[in-house]
Write a protein that holds these residues in place. Structure first.
Motif, PDB file in Angstrom:
ATOM      1  N   TYR A 174      38.287  45.632  -3.248  1.00  0.00           N
ATOM      2  CA  TYR A 174      38.888  44.784  -2.208  1.00  0.00           C
ATOM      3  C   TYR A 174      39.740  43.687  -2.847  1.00  0.00           C
ATOM      4  CZ  TYR A 174      36.314  46.953   1.532  1.00  0.00           C
ATOM      5  OH  TYR A 174      35.865  47.859   2.444  1.00  0.00           O
ATOM      6  N   PHE A 190      15.019  32.784  12.186  1.00  0.00           N
ATOM      7  CA  PHE A 190      16.440  33.135  12.274  1.00  0.00           C
ATOM      8  C   PHE A 190      17.301  31.893  12.418  1.00  0.00           C
ATOM      9  CE2 PHE A 190      15.073  37.510  13.382  1.00  0.00           C
ATOM     10  CZ  PHE A 190      15.821  38.149  12.428  1.00  0.00           C
ATOM     11  N   SER A 193      35.209  28.888   4.514  1.00  0.00           N
ATOM     12  CA  SER A 193      36.383  29.163   5.340  1.00  0.00           C
ATOM     13  C   SER A 193      37.213  27.905   5.524  1.00  0.00           C
ATOM     14  CB  SER A 193      35.967  29.761   6.685  1.00  0.00           C
ATOM     15  OG  SER A 193      35.453  28.779   7.518  1.00  0.00           O
ATOM     16  N   ARG A 194      36.546  26.739   5.619  1.00  0.00           N
ATOM     17  CA  ARG A 194      37.316  25.497   5.717  1.00  0.00           C
ATOM     18  C   ARG A 194      38.100  25.269   4.424  1.00  0.00           C
ATOM     19  NH1 ARG A 194      37.918  24.160  10.937  1.00  0.00           N
ATOM     20  NH2 ARG A 194      37.366  26.330  11.094  1.00  0.00           N
ATOM     21  N   LYS A 213      28.335  37.215   2.833  1.00  0.00           N
ATOM     22  CA  LYS A 213      27.606  37.774   3.978  1.00  0.00           C
ATOM     23  C   LYS A 213      27.002  39.123   3.611  1.00  0.00           C
ATOM     24  CE  LYS A 213      31.006  37.343   6.910  1.00  0.00           C
ATOM     25  NZ  LYS A 213      31.679  37.559   8.198  1.00  0.00           N
ATOM     26  N   LEU A 272      17.605  36.882   3.482  1.00  0.00           N
ATOM     27  CA  LEU A 272      17.233  37.603   4.701  1.00  0.00           C
ATOM     28  C   LEU A 272      15.993  38.464   4.476  1.00  0.00           C
ATOM     29  CD1 LEU A 272      18.347  37.811   7.533  1.00  0.00           C
ATOM     30  CD2 LEU A 272      19.616  39.812   6.845  1.00  0.00           C
ATOM     31  N   TYR A 306      23.161  30.225   6.145  1.00  0.00           N
ATOM     32  CA  TYR A 306      24.313  31.123   6.001  1.00  0.00           C
ATOM     33  C   TYR A 306      25.568  30.473   6.575  1.00  0.00           C
ATOM     34  CZ  TYR A 306      21.879  35.344   4.462  1.00  0.00           C
ATOM     35  OH  TYR A 306      21.198  36.261   3.740  1.00  0.00           O
ATOM     36  N   PHE A 307      25.415  29.839   7.742  1.00  0.00           N
ATOM     37  CA  PHE A 307      26.582  29.270   8.404  1.00  0.00           C
ATOM     38  C   PHE A 307      27.200  28.174   7.548  1.00  0.00           C
ATOM     39  CE2 PHE A 307      28.800  26.495  11.333  1.00  0.00           C
ATOM     40  CZ  PHE A 307      29.511  27.418  12.070  1.00  0.00           C
ATOM     41  N   THR A 325      17.507  30.287   8.727  1.00  0.00           N
ATOM     42  CA  THR A 325      18.371  31.028   7.798  1.00  0.00           C
ATOM     43  C   THR A 325      19.802  31.070   8.319  1.00  0.00           C
ATOM     44  OG1 THR A 325      17.194  32.860   8.749  1.00  0.00           O
ATOM     45  CG2 THR A 325      17.009  32.605   6.421  1.00  0.00           C
ATOM     46  N   GLY A 326      19.933  31.174   9.645  1.00  0.00           N
ATOM     47  CA  GLY A 326      21.276  31.189  10.225  1.00  0.00           C
ATOM     48  C   GLY A 326      22.031  29.937   9.855  1.00  0.00           C
ATOM     49  N   SER A 378      23.442  40.109   2.035  1.00  0.00           N
ATOM     50  CA  SER A 378      22.225  40.326   2.816  1.00  0.00           C
ATOM     51  C   SER A 378      21.828  41.803   2.820  1.00  0.00           C
ATOM     52  CB  SER A 378      22.434  39.833   4.240  1.00  0.00           C
ATOM     53  OG  SER A 378      23.516  40.490   4.820  1.00  0.00           O
ATOM     54  N   LEU A 379      22.788  42.704   2.495  1.00  0.00           N
ATOM     55  CA  LEU A 379      22.473  44.130   2.536  1.00  0.00           C
ATOM     56  C   LEU A 379      21.507  44.566   1.441  1.00  0.00           C
ATOM     57  CD1 LEU A 379      24.846  44.163   4.490  1.00  0.00           C
ATOM     58  CD2 LEU A 379      25.564  46.270   3.461  1.00  0.00           C
ATOM     59  N   SER A 414      18.751  43.552   0.864  1.00  0.00           N
ATOM     60  CA  SER A 414      17.366  43.606   1.338  1.00  0.00           C
ATOM     61  C   SER A 414      17.005  45.039   1.729  1.00  0.00           C
ATOM     62  CB  SER A 414      17.171  42.658   2.507  1.00  0.00           C
ATOM     63  OG  SER A 414      17.966  43.045   3.587  1.00  0.00           O
ATOM     64  N   CYS A 460      29.177  29.841   4.649  1.00  0.00           N
ATOM     65  CA  CYS A 460      30.378  30.573   5.064  1.00  0.00           C
ATOM     66  C   CYS A 460      31.402  29.641   5.697  1.00  0.00           C
ATOM     67  CB  CYS A 460      30.013  31.669   6.051  1.00  0.00           C
ATOM     68  SG  CYS A 460      28.962  32.899   5.328  1.00  0.00           S
ATOM     69  N   PHE A 461      30.921  28.721   6.533  1.00  0.00           N
ATOM     70  CA  PHE A 461      31.844  27.811   7.210  1.00  0.00           C
ATOM     71  C   PHE A 461      32.515  26.914   6.170  1.00  0.00           C
ATOM     72  CE2 PHE A 461      32.821  24.077   9.874  1.00  0.00           C
ATOM     73  CZ  PHE A 461      33.574  24.713  10.831  1.00  0.00           C
TER      74      PHE A 461
END
Lengths: 506, 401
Positions: free
Chosen positions: A383, A475, A490-491, A439, A453, A482-483, A478-479, A442-443, A445, A486-487
């Motif tokens: 990618y 949730f 992105s900022r 993100k 996660l 993660y937020f 952990t949410g 998390s896979l 797991s 990621c946030f």
């Protein structure tokens, strides 16, 4: 004259005051123009208010108002014990906090994790702030020195050899493999109809293998001597430092160019020596913590940062390969990129977990975490290559042409003129792919690694804390973690984008 | 004498060099030889190691295992399947389940995505903020997190079948999934479907005829009354003549569970909700960017030509926006299909879950099974990108003409 004057009209009285124009500024004006300016909009506003009322209010009530803040086990978070509707069960998070952050990393050794992340943050922050100087050495420390130090900090263990031993070992493996292939071909030639041909090819390959053994003899001989003498890594280190410094001095132009490359190389080796001495790597280093004990945010960050650090060079190589005019290299790059981009990450992780061990020599086992790291890096590299290709295409042709007109070689044109400009163009795209990489960690797991996660899911299985609100609390917590990550990223990418496009703003 | 231009020299050697080694010439050829040798060496190492490892683990290489009996059950199948069927049938069952969740997910993702995009573009401040909040919250959380949230927190918190949440007395939500009325075919089904299909074909033909008339002769043909008659009127008439095409069997609570009706397993519900809400956030941003990419002047030009607002949107803005929207939209559809492999985390029987999960752990044929699984996704994405490059070529041709 007077007629004219008489016929002209002069108003005798004041015009009645008109009402002030409808306010379009201020809070009321805002409500009028942006919320209630037409029947449809009034309806939409009411719908929006209802939505907010039914979504936001219960959330806040759950997280703060109805929440239970202290307790020892599930009984504190049951409605019949609390005597009121129960929201979030925060003592659950308190009890599982260390599991969510460190996994089963031994408590006495957790300072190593904290130190690693502090070190990472100290190196990363100045890299992110554009105004600060010394980006080159900073990036070098973060992308090359930090991963190695972090490995020895988190995993522990020491080193028995250095550059000479490692290079000699690798080359010997390579030469052995070639000799082995040649012998197999010679062996096959007896049973096959195309015997003489196979025999000839096999002999040539075996000969190449033997030649390689002779070529690398100057490296393997000192290694064997040092191993026989039972020396620590210091002699090896000294030899490596001298060889590398001399080579750099020669390549840098010898005495003509001054002693800068020599000083830089010596300083680097002095730094490495300091790290080895400081962490006691020459006699065993820190106690080893098996990666099966790692977990929680630690694993998430290790995978994310390794993926970020490893995918960039892979991406650069593939992007350059895809633009190359050499047919085989271009075809290989295109195939590689399209293959990895065409399959889901989870199959890549399955590939790394189940298929990769089959491809390696039988006596060679790879740690589960390392397998996942390999899979994630190969996947993200593809990618990253596509992002970089966009950046390379955005560099005007004239830049490369001007560089070759000045007599720069392909390598210098690429590394000094084209790549820096291309990288600067694609920083936002790279950061965006880091967000999706973060993100996607998390896979892991699913292939039995306990990242944030996975640890959360494991903590649900604890019967001490099974309440109706446990899952929602976990949730929510952990949410939020993660937020925030990621946030934040992105900022940052928006900030860089705005900075890069500053000249386009009107 | 000597007037005509001289032929350029044939330059065979130069052309050969370019073909073999690119701009780098013979150096390129040398690089390729070295690179090819390294690739060959890696391939040799992989093959010889794999052969030794498989021998020590007593696993027979090859696809023969596909004919063996699978002897495990799958809790949702679109084709008949039992434990005695072969591994190949397991593969087909997995592919079909993946397709099912992808198609349903794509439908809902598109629907939610367009609604959220319209919200974000709305002049209403509150509504656009709510849309923005949705996009930010969803895009900054991992998809697996969201799927697990729906599965472990929301669906598990639903009541047992006896206390099901009822929607219009026809749909029932409980912790065993969603109970829906199931359609039962009646004798009128065949003629109904036939008339519907005919109506569809005729409508499409009429539309292309009307467009040709519009662009060729400037004639405006109003087609919607005909289309409505063919798609709704005729099927209704058929229904009156032949009787109802199908009836619904409504679920009834009997004892501790429901009898009648169909059950949608909770894994499918969680996966579909997770995938479609997640992808919808990305689709919303794509649609918004597409509509904003059409210059404001286009709208103004349309209204200055006397077109109504609806006609301007339909004839001028949307076609131009679609050009920007379609390629990334297809990409998102592809992403959704690939992400449906996360089903393995919650046990929905998709391709990865039943084939690369259960079948792999039973047979140990890692190389064959993972290659087949990757192959399915790879084929899907290659076909899609082939279609997209044809689309891109047509768009650039229509823009160039």
């Amino acid at each position: 004259m007077t007629d004219i004057v008489a016929s002209s009209f002069v108003r005798q009285d004041l015009v009645a005051e008109r009402p002030a124009p409808v306010k379009t500024t201020g809070f009321l004006g805002f409500v009028r123009t942006r919320l209630l300016n037409s029947p449809t909009n009034i309806l939409l506003t009411i719908l929006g208010l209802l939505l907010v009322w039914y979504a936001v209010v219960p959330t806040i009530k759950f997280l703060l108002v109805d929440a239970v803040w202290s307790g020892k086990d599930r009984t504190a978070c049951l409605a019949e014990n609390a005597g009121r509707p129960v929201g979030a069960c925060w003592p659950f998070i308190q009890a599982k906090f260390t599991q969510l952050f460190y996994g089963f990393y031994p408590e006495a050794e957790r300072w190593r994790v904290n130190l690693t992340f502090a070190l990472g943050a100290v190196l990363l922050l100045p890299l992110l702030i554009p105004r600060l100087p010394a980006k080159g050495s900073n990036a070098g420390l973060f992308f090359f020195a930090f991963p190695v130090v972090a490995f020895f900090l988190l995993h522990g263990g020491g080193i028995t050899g250095f550059g000479v031993s490692w290079v000699a070992g690798l080359l010997q493996l390579f030469a052995d493999s070639i000799s082995g292939a040649g012998e197999i071909l010679v062996g096959l030639s007896k049973a096959s109809p195309a015997g003489p041909l196979l025999w000839a090819i096999g002999s040539v390959i075996a000969l190449v293998g033997t030649l390689l053994h002779w070529v690398i003899f100057p490296l393997t001989w000192p290694r064997d001597q040092m191993q026989a003498a039972g020396q620590g890594p210091w002699l090896d280190f000294l030899i490596t430092a001298v060889i590398v410094s001399v080579i750099l001095f020669m390549l840098g132009g010898g005495t003509r160019a001054g002693s800068r490359p020599l000083i830089a190389s010596l300083a680097t080796f002095a730094g490495i020596a300091a790290v080895i001495k400081l962490m006691g790597l020459d006699h065993g280093g820190l106690p080893i913590v098996d990666t099966r004990l790692w977990g929680g945010l630690l694993v998430t960050l290790v995978i994310a940062i390794t993926g970020i650090v490893a995918s960039l060079p892979i991406g650069v190589a593939l992007a350059l390969g895809r633009r190359s005019t050499i047919p085989l290299i271009r075809i290989f790059s295109i195939t590689y990129i399209e293959f990895w981009r065409g399959v889901p990450l989870i199959t890549v992780l399955f590939f790394a977990t189940y298929m990769l061990p089959l491809f390696l020599p039988g006596n060679f086992t790879v740690d589960g975490l390392v397998r996942a790291l390999i899979g994630v890096s190969l996947f993200t590299g593809a990618y990253q290559a596509e992002n970089l290709r966009g950046g390379l295409a955005a560099v005007p042709r004239g830049q490369g042409e001007a560089a070759s007109a000045l007599g720069l070689s392909w390598w210098k044109t690429t590394s000094l003129i084209v790549l820096p400009q291309a990288l600067r163009h694609v920083i936002p795209a790279i950061v965006n792919s880091f967000i999706s990489l973060f993100k996607d960690t998390s896979l892991v797991s699913i292939v039995a690694l306990f990242d944030l996660l996975g640890s959360l899911r494991a903590s649900f299985a604890d019967p001490v804390w099974t309440t109706p609100s446990t899952a929602f609390t976990g949730f929510a917590f952990t949410g939020i973690i993660y937020f925030i990550f990621c946030f934040g990223m992105s900022r940052y990418s928006l900030f860089v984008e705005r900075r890069l496009n500053a000249h386009r703003r009107n | 004498m000597g007037d005509e231009a001289r032929k350029p020299p044939p330059q065979v050697a130069l052309k050969l060099r370019r073909a073999l080694g690119g701009k780098a010439g013979w150096n390129g050829v040398a690089v390729q030889l070295v690179f090819g040798a390294i690739l060959a060496w890696i391939a040799y190492e992989i093959i010889s190691n794999a052969r030794t490892n498989l021998e020590t683990q007593h696993i027979a290489a090859g696809f023969g295992f596909l004919q063996n009996s699978a002897s495990f059950d799958v809790n949702q199948t679109l084709i008949s399947y039992s434990g005695s069927d072969t591994y190949f049938r397991v593969f087909v069952v997995g592919v079909l389940n993946t397709l099912l969740v992808s198609v349903v997910g794509i439908f809902f993702a598109t629907l939610i995505g367009f609604i959220v995009a319209l919200c974000r573009l709305s002049p209403n401040w509150l509504v656009s903020r709510v849309g923005g909040l949705y996009v930010e919250a969803i895009r900054n959380l991992p998809l697996l997190f969201q799927i697990l949230f729906w599965y472990l927190a929301v669906l598990a918190a639903l009541p047992a079948p006896r206390q099901s949440v009822s929607i219009f007395g026809a749909f029932f939500l409980n912790n065993r999934g969603v109970i829906v009325p199931s359609p039962l075919g009646q004798p009128g089904l065949a003629p109904f479907l036939a008339v519907l299909a005919l109506g569809l074909v005729a409508s499409l033909a009429l539309r292309s005829y009307a467009r040709r008339a519009l662009f060729g002769q400037g004639r405006v043909i109003r087609i919607w009354p005909y289309v409505l008659t063919m798609l709704v009127g005729f099927p209704l008439v058929t229904m009156l003549v032949f009787g109802l095409p199908f009836t619904f069997e409504f679920p009834q609570l009997k004892g501790f569970n429901f009898a009648g009706g169909g059950r949608v397993i909770p894994e499918l519900v969680a996966l579909t909700v997770g995938l479609s809400t997640y992808t919808a956030a990305f689709i919303a941003e794509i649609v918004r960017a597409g509509i904003l990419s059409v210059h404001k002047g286009q709208m103004e030009a349309g209204s200055s030509l006397g077109l109504s607002r609806g006609a301007t949107l339909r004839l001028i803005v949307v076609p131009q926006a679609m050009r920007v929207i379609v390629p990334p939209l297809t990409n998102q559809y592809l992403n959704l299909t690939k992400n449906s492999s996360l089903a393995v985390a919650i046990g929905y029987p998709d391709l990865v879950s039943v084939f690369a999960g259960t079948a792999l752990s039973q047979t140990g044929q890692a190389i064959e099974i993972i290659a087949m699984t990757m192959g399915v996704y790879l084929l899907t994405s290659l076909i899609t990108s082939a279609i997209m490059s044809v689309y891109g070529w047509r768009i650039s041709r229509s823009l160039g003409a």
